[in-house]
Design a protein around this motif. Structure first.
Motif, PDB file in Angstrom:
ATOM      1  N   GLU A   1      20.544  -1.674  26.824  1.00 19.77           N
ATOM      2  CA  GLU A   1      19.816  -0.779  27.808  1.00 19.77           C
ATOM      3  C   GLU A   1      20.681   0.136  28.523  1.00 19.77           C
ATOM      4  O   GLU A   1      21.826  -0.676  28.999  1.00 19.77           O
ATOM      5  CB  GLU A   1      18.789  -1.458  28.778  1.00 19.77           C
ATOM      6  CG  GLU A   1      18.533  -0.563  29.860  1.00 19.77           C
ATOM      7  CD  GLU A   1      17.509  -1.184  30.928  1.00 19.77           C
ATOM      8  OE1 GLU A   1      17.472  -0.720  31.951  1.00 19.77           O
ATOM      9  OE2 GLU A   1      16.878  -2.380  30.554  1.00 19.77           O
ATOM     10  N   PRO A   2      20.789   1.143  28.524  1.00 23.24           N
ATOM     11  CA  PRO A   2      21.929   2.132  29.178  1.00 23.24           C
ATOM     12  C   PRO A   2      21.816   1.864  30.608  1.00 23.24           C
ATOM     13  O   PRO A   2      20.963   1.664  31.452  1.00 23.24           O
ATOM     14  CB  PRO A   2      21.110   3.589  29.095  1.00 23.24           C
ATOM     15  CG  PRO A   2      20.516   3.636  27.810  1.00 23.24           C
ATOM     16  CD  PRO A   2      19.787   2.138  27.714  1.00 23.24           C
ATOM     17  N   ASP A   3      23.135   1.949  31.257  1.00 27.58           N
ATOM     18  CA  ASP A   3      23.174   1.454  32.824  1.00 27.58           C
ATOM     19  C   ASP A   3      22.365   2.502  33.374  1.00 27.58           C
ATOM     20  O   ASP A   3      21.933   2.226  34.623  1.00 27.58           O
ATOM     21  CB  ASP A   3      24.683   1.475  33.244  1.00 27.58           C
ATOM     22  CG  ASP A   3      25.288   0.059  32.471  1.00 27.58           C
ATOM     23  OD1 ASP A   3      24.792  -0.685  32.039  1.00 27.58           O
ATOM     24  OD2 ASP A   3      26.758   0.410  32.242  1.00 27.58           O
ATOM     25  N   ASP A   4      22.499   3.850  33.032  1.00 23.12           N
ATOM     26  CA  ASP A   4      22.049   4.821  33.981  1.00 23.12           C
ATOM     27  C   ASP A   4      20.613   5.339  33.665  1.00 23.12           C
ATOM     28  O   ASP A   4      20.297   6.470  34.098  1.00 23.12           O
ATOM     29  CB  ASP A   4      22.934   6.044  34.029  1.00 23.12           C
ATOM     30  CG  ASP A   4      23.395   6.600  32.732  1.00 23.12           C
ATOM     31  OD1 ASP A   4      22.923   6.044  31.673  1.00 23.12           O
ATOM     32  OD2 ASP A   4      23.785   7.595  32.700  1.00 23.12           O
ATOM     33  N   TRP A   5      19.989   4.672  33.046  1.00 22.05           N
ATOM     34  CA  TRP A   5      18.678   4.998  32.290  1.00 22.05           C
ATOM     35  C   TRP A   5      17.595   4.976  33.228  1.00 22.05           C
ATOM     36  O   TRP A   5      17.456   4.062  34.115  1.00 22.05           O
ATOM     37  CB  TRP A   5      18.207   4.415  30.964  1.00 22.05           C
ATOM     38  CG  TRP A   5      17.076   4.663  30.486  1.00 22.05           C
ATOM     39  CD1 TRP A   5      16.881   5.874  29.774  1.00 22.05           C
ATOM     40  CD2 TRP A   5      15.903   4.053  30.605  1.00 22.05           C
ATOM     41  NE1 TRP A   5      15.747   5.891  29.411  1.00 22.05           N
ATOM     42  CE2 TRP A   5      14.789   4.945  29.863  1.00 22.05           C
ATOM     43  CE3 TRP A   5      15.355   3.234  31.214  1.00 22.05           C
ATOM     44  CZ2 TRP A   5      13.629   4.295  29.559  1.00 22.05           C
ATOM     45  CZ3 TRP A   5      13.907   2.764  31.345  1.00 22.05           C
ATOM     46  CH2 TRP A   5      13.013   3.542  30.237  1.00 22.05           C
TER      47      TRP A   5
END
Length: 112
Positions: A61-65
């Motif tokens: 999962e992207p950190d900034d999503w």
């Protein structure tokens, strides 16, 4: 090369053909469809047969999503906290007003 990965709700995948990252957000086994949310936020539906023809890898999962299903932000939480504080202030003001009324009643009783 077609994927052997099964779709799992909550898991992230990378489509290596077009370098897109997405999360599986729902599956409808009766309809044979998979609902995915792209990193950019768009929600799309993929046919199960098309899924297994895609070149997919598991992804983190992207950190900034923040996607469409995660539409709350920190400002919303701050606003809620401010509302709670305002309600507490209103209660304190009501208590102060009640105290003032009691003091006035006591003064009136003493004068008569």
């Amino acid at each position: 090369m077609a994927t052997e990965l099964d779709p799992v709700v909550g898991n992230w995948y990378l489509n290596t053909e077009n370098d897109t990252t997405f999360e599986v957000v729902a599956m409808d086994e009766d309809e044979g469809t998979i609902e995915v949310q792209m990193y950019e936020g768009e929600v799309e539906e993929i046919d199960i047969d098309d899924w297994y023809e895609m070149n997919l890898e598991e992804a983190a999962e992207p950190d900034d999503w923040v996607g469409a299903y995660d539409d709350t932000d920190d400002d919303d939480e701050d606003d809620l906290e401010d509302l709670d504080e305002d309600e507490d202030d209103d209660e304190d003001e009501e208590d102060d007003w009640d105290d003032e009324e009691e003091d006035l009643d006591d003064e009136v009783d003493e004068n008569y």
